[in-house]
Design an enzyme around this catalytic site. Structure first.
Site, PDB file in Angstrom:
ATOM      1  N   LYS A 108       2.858  -5.780  21.618  1.00 18.93           N
ATOM      2  CA  LYS A 108       2.139  -7.024  21.888  1.00 18.93           C
ATOM      3  C   LYS A 108       2.783  -8.189  21.147  1.00 18.93           C
ATOM      4  O   LYS A 108       3.178  -8.063  19.990  1.00 18.93           O
ATOM      5  CB  LYS A 108       0.672  -6.882  21.471  1.00 18.93           C
ATOM      6  CG  LYS A 108      -0.117  -5.878  22.293  1.00 18.93           C
ATOM      7  CD  LYS A 108      -1.567  -5.821  21.857  1.00 18.93           C
ATOM      8  CE  LYS A 108      -2.346  -4.817  22.697  1.00 18.93           C
ATOM      9  NZ  LYS A 108      -3.773  -4.730  22.290  1.00 18.93           N
ATOM     10  N   ASP A 121      12.525   4.895  21.555  1.00 20.72           N
ATOM     11  CA  ASP A 121      12.273   5.295  22.938  1.00 20.72           C
ATOM     12  C   ASP A 121      11.668   4.133  23.724  1.00 20.72           C
ATOM     13  O   ASP A 121      11.317   4.290  24.891  1.00 20.72           O
ATOM     14  CB  ASP A 121      11.324   6.496  22.990  1.00 20.72           C
ATOM     15  CG  ASP A 121       9.916   6.132  22.542  1.00 20.72           C
ATOM     16  OD1 ASP A 121       9.792   5.503  21.473  1.00 20.72           O
ATOM     17  OD2 ASP A 121       8.948   6.456  23.264  1.00 20.72           O
ATOM     18  N   GLU A 169       5.548   0.850   1.251  1.00 17.13           N
ATOM     19  CA  GLU A 169       6.015  -0.022   2.330  1.00 17.13           C
ATOM     20  C   GLU A 169       7.529  -0.152   2.222  1.00 17.13           C
ATOM     21  O   GLU A 169       8.060  -0.452   1.158  1.00 17.13           O
ATOM     22  CB  GLU A 169       5.333  -1.390   2.220  1.00 17.13           C
ATOM     23  CG  GLU A 169       5.488  -2.269   3.443  1.00 17.13           C
ATOM     24  CD  GLU A 169       6.815  -2.971   3.502  1.00 17.13           C
ATOM     25  OE1 GLU A 169       7.407  -3.063   4.600  1.00 17.13           O
ATOM     26  OE2 GLU A 169       7.286  -3.434   2.441  1.00 17.13           O
ATOM     27  N   GLU A 192      15.929   8.109   4.869  1.00 15.81           N
ATOM     28  CA  GLU A 192      15.226   7.901   6.135  1.00 15.81           C
ATOM     29  C   GLU A 192      14.082   6.930   5.902  1.00 15.81           C
ATOM     30  O   GLU A 192      13.225   7.153   5.043  1.00 15.81           O
ATOM     31  CB  GLU A 192      14.681   9.203   6.719  1.00 15.81           C
ATOM     32  CG  GLU A 192      14.043   8.963   8.085  1.00 15.81           C
ATOM     33  CD  GLU A 192      13.435  10.196   8.735  1.00 15.81           C
ATOM     34  OE1 GLU A 192      13.078  10.094   9.921  1.00 15.81           O
ATOM     35  OE2 GLU A 192      13.320  11.240   8.067  1.00 15.81           O
ATOM     36  N   ASP A 242       7.757   1.682  14.867  1.00 18.25           N
ATOM     37  CA  ASP A 242       6.700   1.184  15.741  1.00 18.25           C
ATOM     38  C   ASP A 242       7.199  -0.085  16.440  1.00 18.25           C
ATOM     39  O   ASP A 242       7.557  -1.056  15.782  1.00 18.25           O
ATOM     40  CB  ASP A 242       5.445   0.876  14.923  1.00 18.25           C
ATOM     41  CG  ASP A 242       4.219   0.651  15.802  1.00 18.25           C
ATOM     42  OD1 ASP A 242       4.386   0.160  16.939  1.00 18.25           O
ATOM     43  OD2 ASP A 242       3.104   0.949  15.348  1.00 18.25           O
TER      44      ASP A 242
END
Length: 215
Positions: free
Chosen positions: A124, A156, A96, A44, A120
């Site tokens: 923007k 989502d 990372e 994951e 994420d």
């Protein structure tokens, strides 16, 4: 469950700290030792507080699970969940994602399933370059998967799903969709993250993508 104080011994058992380990062979050796006994492995990317991957590990003790997480606070929460349940088939890598994949996984290990849950979306425009899901990232998943492996991605965010993820998948020649449609809003048998629970509660659409290698 009540919170617990994670000792150095507990953290060492579950957490590999890529950010703060200067000798990378320590992590490489530890991964080799932990993964060697398992033929089925799942990954994951961005495991957050660990709800999704800990439940997978708890219910599939014949498989080994690796979670990569950028937030130390979240990674420790995942470790806490695993420790409380005495799970032995799980490692959390604090690091990372792209660097961990390049340095420790690609060309060394192959996974039956890879999950990217709710990355994420960086909505923007000036932050768009920070999005993890790109054409290059998808290409990086290809050699990580076994020939019959599946890459799942979930979001989502409507824009992320419809204007970024779906077009990239449609153009990809090295992956094939295994769903009846481009995406589904519910995937039977798929685990649930804490984030998904929160977003469904406020009425967000959830987009599930599932692709296998096009060999």
């Amino acid at each position: 469950m009540r919170s617990i104080n994670l000792s150095d011994e507990i953290l060492k058992e579950y957490l590999l700290d890529e950010f703060n380990t200067e000798d990378k062979t320590i992590i490489k050796d530890e991964l080799s030792k932990r993964l060697s006994e398992y033929n089925v492995r799942e990954l994951e990317i961005g495991c957050g507080n660990g709800k999704f991957i800990v439940e997978l590990a708890m219910n599939n003790k014949d498989k080994y699970f690796i979670g990569i997480e950028y937030s130390y606070k979240a990674a420790k929460k995942a470790v806490s969940k695993a420790y409380k349940r005495n799970i032995k088939n799980l490692t959390i890598i604090f690091g990372e994602a792209n660097n961990v994949i390049d340095e420790y996984l690609n060309g060394k290990y192959y996974f039956d399933k890879i999950y990217l849950n709710f990355p994420d979306p960086w909505p923007k425009k000036k932050h768009a370059h920070r999005r993890i899901f790109t054409k290059d990232f998808l290409n990086k998943m290809y050699p990580l998967l076994k020939d019959d492996g599946i890459f799942y991605s979930v979001t989502d965010d409507d824009t992320y799903a419809l204007e970024i993820m779906n077009p990239i998948y449609k153009e990809a020649e090295n992956f094939k969709n295994i769903l009846d449609n481009d995406y589904v809003h519910k995937l039977e048998g798929y685990g649930v993250t804490l984030y998904e629970e929160k977003m469904r509660a406020v009425g967000h659409n959830i987009y599930f993508f599932a692709h296998s290698k096009n060999i």
